[in-house]
Scaffold this motif. Structure first.
Motif, PDB file in Angstrom:
ATOM      1  N   GLY A  63       9.300  -6.617   8.869  1.00 38.17           N
ATOM      2  CA  GLY A  63       8.179  -7.493   9.182  1.00 38.17           C
ATOM      3  C   GLY A  63       6.948  -7.241   8.342  1.00 38.17           C
ATOM      4  O   GLY A  63       5.948  -7.944   8.467  1.00 38.17           O
ATOM      5  N   SER A  64       7.013  -6.235   7.486  1.00 32.14           N
ATOM      6  CA  SER A  64       5.847  -5.850   6.688  1.00 32.14           C
ATOM      7  C   SER A  64       6.093  -6.117   5.210  1.00 32.14           C
ATOM      8  O   SER A  64       7.167  -5.822   4.683  1.00 32.14           O
ATOM      9  CB  SER A  64       5.554  -4.360   6.897  1.00 32.14           C
ATOM     10  N   GLN A  65       5.079  -6.654   4.560  1.00 33.08           N
ATOM     11  CA  GLN A  65       5.166  -6.907   3.130  1.00 33.08           C
ATOM     12  C   GLN A  65       4.182  -6.062   2.325  1.00 33.08           C
ATOM     13  O   GLN A  65       4.444  -5.733   1.179  1.00 33.08           O
ATOM     14  CB  GLN A  65       4.896  -8.399   2.840  1.00 33.08           C
ATOM     15  N   SER A  66       3.036  -5.732   2.914  1.00 34.15           N
ATOM     16  CA  SER A  66       2.009  -5.026   2.146  1.00 34.15           C
ATOM     17  C   SER A  66       1.541  -3.715   2.775  1.00 34.15           C
ATOM     18  O   SER A  66       1.046  -2.842   2.068  1.00 34.15           O
ATOM     19  CB  SER A  66       0.794  -5.934   1.935  1.00 34.15           C
ATOM     20  N   ALA A  67       1.660  -3.556   4.086  1.00 32.40           N
ATOM     21  CA  ALA A  67       1.186  -2.332   4.736  1.00 32.40           C
ATOM     22  C   ALA A  67       2.133  -1.165   4.466  1.00 32.40           C
ATOM     23  O   ALA A  67       3.343  -1.358   4.292  1.00 32.40           O
ATOM     24  CB  ALA A  67       1.054  -2.543   6.241  1.00 32.40           C
ATOM     25  N   LEU A  68       1.587   0.028   4.441  1.00 32.16           N
ATOM     26  CA  LEU A  68       2.408   1.239   4.354  1.00 32.16           C
ATOM     27  C   LEU A  68       3.047   1.480   5.716  1.00 32.16           C
ATOM     28  O   LEU A  68       2.360   1.546   6.730  1.00 32.16           O
ATOM     29  CB  LEU A  68       1.537   2.440   3.971  1.00 32.16           C
ATOM     30  N   VAL A  69       4.368   1.609   5.747  1.00 35.51           N
ATOM     31  CA  VAL A  69       5.093   1.867   6.992  1.00 35.51           C
ATOM     32  C   VAL A  69       5.366   3.364   7.100  1.00 35.51           C
ATOM     33  O   VAL A  69       5.997   3.954   6.220  1.00 35.51           O
ATOM     34  CB  VAL A  69       6.411   1.069   7.057  1.00 35.51           C
ATOM     35  N   VAL A  70       4.882   3.966   8.184  1.00 34.94           N
ATOM     36  CA  VAL A  70       5.055   5.400   8.411  1.00 34.94           C
ATOM     37  C   VAL A  70       5.941   5.604   9.633  1.00 34.94           C
ATOM     38  O   VAL A  70       5.668   5.066  10.705  1.00 34.94           O
ATOM     39  CB  VAL A  70       3.700   6.100   8.633  1.00 34.94           C
ATOM     40  N   ALA A  71       6.995   6.380   9.475  1.00 36.13           N
ATOM     41  CA  ALA A  71       7.922   6.672  10.570  1.00 36.13           C
ATOM     42  C   ALA A  71       7.559   7.995  11.228  1.00 36.13           C
ATOM     43  O   ALA A  71       7.419   9.013  10.551  1.00 36.13           O
ATOM     44  CB  ALA A  71       9.356   6.728  10.058  1.00 36.13           C
ATOM     45  N   ILE A  86       0.844  -1.179   0.000  1.00 36.49           N
ATOM     46  CA  ILE A  86       0.000   0.000   0.000  1.00 36.49           C
ATOM     47  C   ILE A  86       0.889   1.242   0.000  1.00 36.49           C
ATOM     48  O   ILE A  86       1.887   1.308   0.724  1.00 36.49           O
ATOM     49  CB  ILE A  86      -0.922  -0.002   1.228  1.00 36.49           C
ATOM     50  N   SER A  87       0.527   2.213  -0.803  1.00 39.96           N
ATOM     51  CA  SER A  87       1.304   3.448  -0.910  1.00 39.96           C
ATOM     52  C   SER A  87       0.533   4.615  -0.307  1.00 39.96           C
ATOM     53  O   SER A  87      -0.669   4.512  -0.025  1.00 39.96           O
ATOM     54  CB  SER A  87       1.615   3.751  -2.377  1.00 39.96           C
ATOM     55  N   ALA A  88       1.215   5.732  -0.142  1.00 37.32           N
ATOM     56  CA  ALA A  88       0.552   6.941   0.346  1.00 37.32           C
ATOM     57  C   ALA A  88      -0.582   7.375  -0.584  1.00 37.32           C
ATOM     58  O   ALA A  88      -1.676   7.710  -0.109  1.00 37.32           O
ATOM     59  CB  ALA A  88       1.582   8.056   0.530  1.00 37.32           C
ATOM     60  N   PRO A  89      -0.389   7.357  -1.910  1.00 40.43           N
ATOM     61  CA  PRO A  89      -1.521   7.678  -2.798  1.00 40.43           C
ATOM     62  C   PRO A  89      -2.702   6.717  -2.639  1.00 40.43           C
ATOM     63  O   PRO A  89      -3.855   7.133  -2.783  1.00 40.43           O
ATOM     64  CB  PRO A  89      -0.901   7.588  -4.193  1.00 40.43           C
ATOM     65  N   ASP A  90      -2.426   5.457  -2.340  1.00 38.37           N
ATOM     66  CA  ASP A  90      -3.511   4.498  -2.100  1.00 38.37           C
ATOM     67  C   ASP A  90      -4.344   4.918  -0.888  1.00 38.37           C
ATOM     68  O   ASP A  90      -5.571   4.788  -0.884  1.00 38.37           O
ATOM     69  CB  ASP A  90      -2.955   3.093  -1.870  1.00 38.37           C
ATOM     70  N   VAL A  91      -3.665   5.390   0.153  1.00 38.38           N
ATOM     71  CA  VAL A  91      -4.372   5.842   1.354  1.00 38.38           C
ATOM     72  C   VAL A  91      -5.240   7.050   1.026  1.00 38.38           C
ATOM     73  O   VAL A  91      -6.410   7.122   1.420  1.00 38.38           O
ATOM     74  CB  VAL A  91      -3.366   6.187   2.482  1.00 38.38           C
ATOM     75  N   THR A  92      -4.687   7.992   0.284  1.00 41.41           N
ATOM     76  CA  THR A  92      -5.467   9.170  -0.106  1.00 41.41           C
ATOM     77  C   THR A  92      -6.685   8.773  -0.927  1.00 41.41           C
ATOM     78  O   THR A  92      -7.791   9.298  -0.724  1.00 41.41           O
ATOM     79  CB  THR A  92      -4.586  10.148  -0.909  1.00 41.41           C
ATOM     80  N   ALA A  93      -6.496   7.827  -1.831  1.00 39.27           N
ATOM     81  CA  ALA A  93      -7.587   7.393  -2.712  1.00 39.27           C
ATOM     82  C   ALA A  93      -8.690   6.659  -1.961  1.00 39.27           C
ATOM     83  O   ALA A  93      -9.803   6.517  -2.469  1.00 39.27           O
ATOM     84  CB  ALA A  93      -7.033   6.510  -3.825  1.00 39.27           C
ATOM     85  N   ALA A  94      -8.383   6.188  -0.753  1.00 42.65           N
ATOM     86  CA  ALA A  94      -9.384   5.445   0.028  1.00 42.65           C
ATOM     87  C   ALA A  94     -10.458   6.354   0.611  1.00 42.65           C
ATOM     88  O   ALA A  94     -11.506   5.876   1.050  1.00 42.65           O
ATOM     89  CB  ALA A  94      -8.700   4.664   1.145  1.00 42.65           C
ATOM     90  N   LYS A  95     -10.228   7.665   0.630  1.00 41.10           N
ATOM     91  CA  LYS A  95     -11.204   8.589   1.225  1.00 41.10           C
ATOM     92  C   LYS A  95     -12.550   8.447   0.516  1.00 41.10           C
ATOM     93  O   LYS A  95     -12.641   8.533  -0.708  1.00 41.10           O
ATOM     94  CB  LYS A  95     -10.716  10.028   1.134  1.00 41.10           C
ATOM     95  N   VAL A 153      -2.007   0.438   7.448  1.00 39.96           N
ATOM     96  CA  VAL A 153      -0.865   1.326   7.708  1.00 39.96           C
ATOM     97  C   VAL A 153      -0.255   0.974   9.053  1.00 39.96           C
ATOM     98  O   VAL A 153      -0.961   0.851  10.057  1.00 39.96           O
ATOM     99  CB  VAL A 153      -1.297   2.815   7.711  1.00 39.96           C
ATOM    100  N   LEU A 154       1.062   0.824   9.078  1.00 42.74           N
ATOM    101  CA  LEU A 154       1.801   0.579  10.313  1.00 42.74           C
ATOM    102  C   LEU A 154       2.569   1.852  10.659  1.00 42.74           C
ATOM    103  O   LEU A 154       3.478   2.255   9.932  1.00 42.74           O
ATOM    104  CB  LEU A 154       2.770  -0.593  10.141  1.00 42.74           C
ATOM    105  N   LEU A 155       2.170   2.478  11.738  1.00 39.85           N
ATOM    106  CA  LEU A 155       2.849   3.690  12.203  1.00 39.85           C
ATOM    107  C   LEU A 155       3.859   3.319  13.280  1.00 39.85           C
ATOM    108  O   LEU A 155       3.494   2.767  14.318  1.00 39.85           O
ATOM    109  CB  LEU A 155       1.832   4.677  12.777  1.00 39.85           C
ATOM    110  N   VAL A 156       5.123   3.603  13.024  1.00 43.37           N
ATOM    111  CA  VAL A 156       6.144   3.417  14.056  1.00 43.37           C
ATOM    112  C   VAL A 156       6.169   4.717  14.843  1.00 43.37           C
ATOM    113  O   VAL A 156       6.898   5.658  14.528  1.00 43.37           O
ATOM    114  CB  VAL A 156       7.516   3.095  13.451  1.00 43.37           C
ATOM    115  N   GLY A 157       5.308   4.791  15.866  1.00 45.76           N
ATOM    116  CA  GLY A 157       5.094   6.029  16.583  1.00 45.76           C
ATOM    117  C   GLY A 157       6.197   6.349  17.578  1.00 45.76           C
ATOM    118  O   GLY A 157       6.848   5.451  18.112  1.00 45.76           O
ATOM    119  N   ASP A 158       6.385   7.648  17.835  1.00 43.72           N
ATOM    120  CA  ASP A 158       7.343   8.030  18.870  1.00 43.72           C
ATOM    121  C   ASP A 158       6.832   7.641  20.251  1.00 43.72           C
ATOM    122  O   ASP A 158       7.553   7.764  21.248  1.00 43.72           O
ATOM    123  CB  ASP A 158       7.684   9.515  18.801  1.00 43.72           C
TER     124      ASP A 158
END
Length: 292
Positions: A74-82, A4-13, A39-44
């Motif tokens: 560990g992720s193959q398909s989710a968008l990883v956000v740092a 999944i990409s960032a544009p994919d997330v935007t398009a999901a709206k 989406v996997l967020l590696v949160g602070d």
């Protein structure tokens, strides 16, 4: 399945809800992805949940990179956000772009997240121009905890709600592919979601956001130091973990573990040879020269 990409997330709206989870290591990333998380967020928030700090301010770039790399593996398909840590992007636009770039280049993340509204729009524009997707974050922003006076619901007045909407719009205009809304009244989140051209991801912001995010440890009942009202536990794995670990300790102390099924054997000939070898070495080591 393609990642999944960032544009994919935007398009999901407006088409489907987005499921985001804050996770911090390889194993949790694999479990979350097996469950279908987008989406996997590696949160602070790893500063508190994983490293034991009292807030998110202490975590460093190097610590964040360490955990982002693990989640990405560990992720193959989710968008990883740092999640960009405190003072990694506020000092200057140049510093912000350089640090964000490290998360993509060294951490293998697909996007970064930063906190703040209109004041960080220049950083967002520069990152997006450099090819770095950015997730915004307004409302309760933990890195501003000292200024906010603690973990409190934000945007409760008409003026504050209007400012939040302005900040969210500024982030969208600067190029954010989505915006996190944290700990704000549900009607405010609904209004922002309706106006914003990009998805909103809620955490303590009601049901009308385009998606939701919670922390892995909160969802599973693994973290009990802080339990915000907006958190729903979908499991009590903390209690199960303590019970399982207690069973392990008791089994060790009673010599019930390990049993024969957990042990390895030798052939009789190998065991006999080993015993003879031990005896020979013992005799040699115990021998002493005879005094005249």
């Amino acid at each position: 399945m393609p990642r999944i990409s960032a544009p994919d997330v935007t398009a999901a709206k407006g088409t489907r809800k987005i499921a985001m989870l804050a996770a911090y290591d390889y194993t949790s990333a694999r479990l979350a992805e097996a469950a279908g998380v987008d989406v996997l967020l590696v949160g602070d928030s790893l500063a508190m949940v994983v490293l034991g700090h009292n807030d998110t301010l202490s975590v460093t770039m190097e610590e964040m990179l360490h955990h982002v790399r693990a989640v990405a593996k560990g992720s193959q398909s989710a968008l990883v956000v740092a999640d960009m840590p405190f003072l990694s992007y506020q000092v200057s636009v140049e510093t912000a772009v350089a640090n964000a770039g490290r998360f993509l280049k060294e951490g293998r993340a697909g996007a970064v997240k930063l906190e703040g509204g209109r004041e960080v729009a220049p950083q967002v524009r520069a990152m997006v121009a450099a090819g770095i997707p950015v997730l915004g974050h307004v409302g309760l922003t933990p890195q501003h905890l000292a200024a906010l006076g603690g973990f409190k619901v934000q945007s409760k007045t008409a003026e504050a709600a209007a400012k939040l909407l302005d900040d969210a719009q500024a982030l969208a205009e600067a190029g954010c592919f989505a915006v996190v809304l944290e700990c704000i009244p549900a009607p405010v989140a609904a209004a922002v979601t309706k106006v914003l051209p990009v998805p909103t991801i809620g955490i303590g912001a009601g049901p009308d956001c385009d998606g939701q995010v919670l922390v892995f440890h909160d969802v599973l009942g693994l973290y009990d130091r802080l339990r915000p009202r907006f958190v729903k536990q979908f499991g009590e794995l903390g209690e199960q973990a303590v019970a399982a670990l207690t069973g392990y300790v008791e089994a060790v102390r009673s010599s019930d573990f390990p049993g024969p099924e957990h042990s390895f054997s030798m052939t009789p000939d190998a065991l006999a040879a080993f015993s003879a070898l031990i005896g020979q070495n013992k005799d040699t080591s115990d021998s002493r020269p005879t005094k005249p």
